[in-house]
Each structure stands twice: as C-alpha cells, then as structure tokens.
Design a protein around this motif. Structure first.
Motif, PDB file in Angstrom:
ATOM      1  N   UNK A   1      -8.679  -0.684 -22.183  1.00 15.68           N
ATOM      2  CA  UNK A   1      -9.532   0.314 -21.538  1.00 15.68           C
ATOM      3  C   UNK A   1      -9.153   0.569 -20.085  1.00 15.68           C
ATOM      4  N   UNK A   2     -10.153   1.039 -19.318  1.00 14.85           N
ATOM      5  CA  UNK A   2      -9.926   1.347 -17.917  1.00 14.85           C
ATOM      6  C   UNK A   2      -9.062   2.572 -17.725  1.00 14.85           C
ATOM      7  N   UNK A   3      -8.499   2.688 -16.511  1.00 15.20           N
ATOM      8  CA  UNK A   3      -7.668   3.840 -16.164  1.00 15.20           C
ATOM      9  C   UNK A   3      -6.424   3.915 -17.034  1.00 15.20           C
ATOM     10  N   UNK A   4      -5.882   2.762 -17.434  1.00 12.82           N
ATOM     11  CA  UNK A   4      -4.689   2.777 -18.288  1.00 12.82           C
ATOM     12  C   UNK A   4      -4.984   3.451 -19.626  1.00 12.82           C
TER      13      UNK A   4
ATOM     14  N   UNK B   1       4.312  -3.877 -12.798  1.00 14.47           N
ATOM     15  CA  UNK B   1       3.008  -4.086 -13.423  1.00 14.47           C
ATOM     16  C   UNK B   1       1.924  -3.517 -12.530  1.00 14.47           C
ATOM     17  N   UNK B   2       1.145  -2.610 -13.079  1.00 14.66           N
ATOM     18  CA  UNK B   2      -0.028  -2.059 -12.400  1.00 14.66           C
ATOM     19  C   UNK B   2      -1.243  -2.460 -13.227  1.00 14.66           C
TER      20      UNK B   2
ATOM     21  N   UNK C   1      -4.350   2.575 -10.556  1.00 14.51           N
ATOM     22  CA  UNK C   1      -3.419   2.675 -11.683  1.00 14.51           C
ATOM     23  C   UNK C   1      -2.918   4.113 -11.799  1.00 14.51           C
ATOM     24  N   UNK C   2      -3.811   5.060 -11.654  1.00 12.08           N
ATOM     25  CA  UNK C   2      -3.411   6.473 -11.746  1.00 12.08           C
ATOM     26  C   UNK C   2      -2.513   6.860 -10.576  1.00 12.08           C
TER      27      UNK C   2
ATOM     28  N   UNK D   1       1.047  -0.445 -17.449  1.00 16.52           N
ATOM     29  CA  UNK D   1      -0.263  -0.190 -16.846  1.00 16.52           C
ATOM     30  C   UNK D   1      -1.338  -0.796 -17.737  1.00 16.52           C
ATOM     31  N   UNK D   2      -2.169  -1.671 -17.141  1.00 15.59           N
ATOM     32  CA  UNK D   2      -3.193  -2.387 -17.905  1.00 15.59           C
ATOM     33  C   UNK D   2      -4.527  -2.303 -17.172  1.00 15.59           C
ATOM     34  N   UNK D   3      -5.577  -1.828 -17.881  1.00 18.60           N
ATOM     35  CA  UNK D   3      -6.913  -1.766 -17.277  1.00 18.60           C
ATOM     36  C   UNK D   3      -6.905  -0.845 -16.063  1.00 18.60           C
ATOM     37  N   UNK D   4      -7.530  -1.321 -15.001  1.00 19.71           N
ATOM     38  CA  UNK D   4      -7.418  -0.650 -13.721  1.00 19.71           C
ATOM     39  C   UNK D   4      -8.392   0.467 -13.447  1.00 19.71           C
ATOM     40  N   UNK D   5      -8.262   0.935 -12.201  1.00 19.98           N
ATOM     41  CA  UNK D   5      -9.115   2.001 -11.673  1.00 19.98           C
ATOM     42  C   UNK D   5      -8.208   3.098 -11.135  1.00 19.98           C
TER      43      UNK D   5
END
Length: 193
Positions: A155-158, A7-8, A132-133, A125-129
C-alpha cells in the motif's frame, strides 16, 4: 563496482495525507526485509535515511553478516540531524548532505539530487508518502532507462504509483518477486568485501 538499486520506502503516518489508509506496516517491513535478503551484498542498496527503515536495514546487515560499507550507501540531510536514528552511527558508508537553512523541502531536494547521482540498475518503491512520489519523479528523470519497481501489496504511495503505471501485481512472495524482477538469483554469492 556492484550494480546499484535505489530504495525509496517509509511507513506512512496518519498525520501526513491519506497514504496510511492503504498501507500495511507489516507488509512494508516484510517487503523491505525481503528486498535486503535478496539483494544485500549482491547489489549496492542506496537509500535516504528514514527512522523506520534505517534500523531495519542495519538489523538485516547484521543478521546476514554482510560487510555493509560495500553493500549499502545511506544518505541523510543535515536538516534532520536532531532526529537521526542511532543506527546511523553503525554505517561507515553514510553521506550527510548539508541542509538549506530553515527549508525542509529544499533540504530534501538537495539530498535527493546528490543521492541519485551516478548509475543505477533499478529503483524499488515500498509503502511511503509524498516522498516516494517525489523520488520516483526525480529518479525517472535522472535515470530514464533504469528499471522502476513500485511494490503494490504493502500500500501507501508506492501502491498509488503502481496503479498509475499499470503494475498491479499484488503478490506478497516478495523474495520471488524481487529475484525475478531485479534479475538476482538467490544462489548468487554475496560480496563480503
């Protein structure tokens, strides 16, 4: 050994790029909660400790009564030891990876390499900045045959990653989505050991 899912996830901050512009903190929290509700005790969840995510996972473990040491594996970099969430103390399956003195990025890279060693069934991958990438790049390099599932709706990086991969399913019935994509029946018994 239970199949493992990486999980990221994180809640984007306004002072770190533009990921917060598309992020919905409620949907990030809801998606993480639904992933845990579907997978906890049925798959081992591995994640890098984040102050917004770790307390949430601890609360869900407590709510479901799952023996978390078998069901989850938390990784932290010693670089962030001054800001570890207090919930870290509740996890017996915690690996703290030594920091690279004075180097945040190198410390994160060291932790991620160790965290992603071994077999994985999938990554979510959920949300993130930007993390995550970074974790997507490392995960796909280390586990090219594993399922990769960026969640679009929160949303976010995901979301950026999902668009890049042409995975723009914006459903918010996350429990069904995770059950379907990860192949986990919601009637599958949870491992209580």
């Amino acid at each position: 050994m239970m199949p493992r899912i990486f999980l990221s996830a994180s809640v984007p901050r306004p002072d770190r790029g533009n990921f917060h512009e598309t992020a919905d903190p409620f949907l990030i929290q809801f998606a993480v909660r639904e992933l845990m509700t579907v997978a906890l005790g049925r798959r081992q969840i591995v994640w890098g400790g984040h102050p917004a995510i770790t307390p949430m996972i601890w609360a869900i473990c407590s709510d479901l009564g799952v023996t978390y040491s078998a069901a989850v594996h938390l990784f932290q970099s010693r670089f962030f030891s001054a800001s570890f969430p207090e919930e870290n103390d509740n996890f017996s399956n915690l690996t703290v990876v030594d920091a690279v003195e004075g180097d945040r990025e190198a410390s994160l890279a060291r932790m991620r390499e160790q965290m992603l060693t071994g077999p994985f069934h999938a990554a979510v991958f959920i949300g993130g900045m930007e993390g995550v990438l970074d974790e997507y790049e490392l995960f796909t390099r280390m586990h090219p045959d594993a399922l990769v599932l960026p969640i679009f709706a929160p949303g976010g990086a995901a979301q950026d990653l999902a668009k890049k991969l042409g995975m723009t399913d914006d459903r918010v019935d996350f429990a069904c989505l995770f059950s379907e994509k990860l192949g986990i029946s919601q009637t599958e018994p949870r491992n209580q050991v």
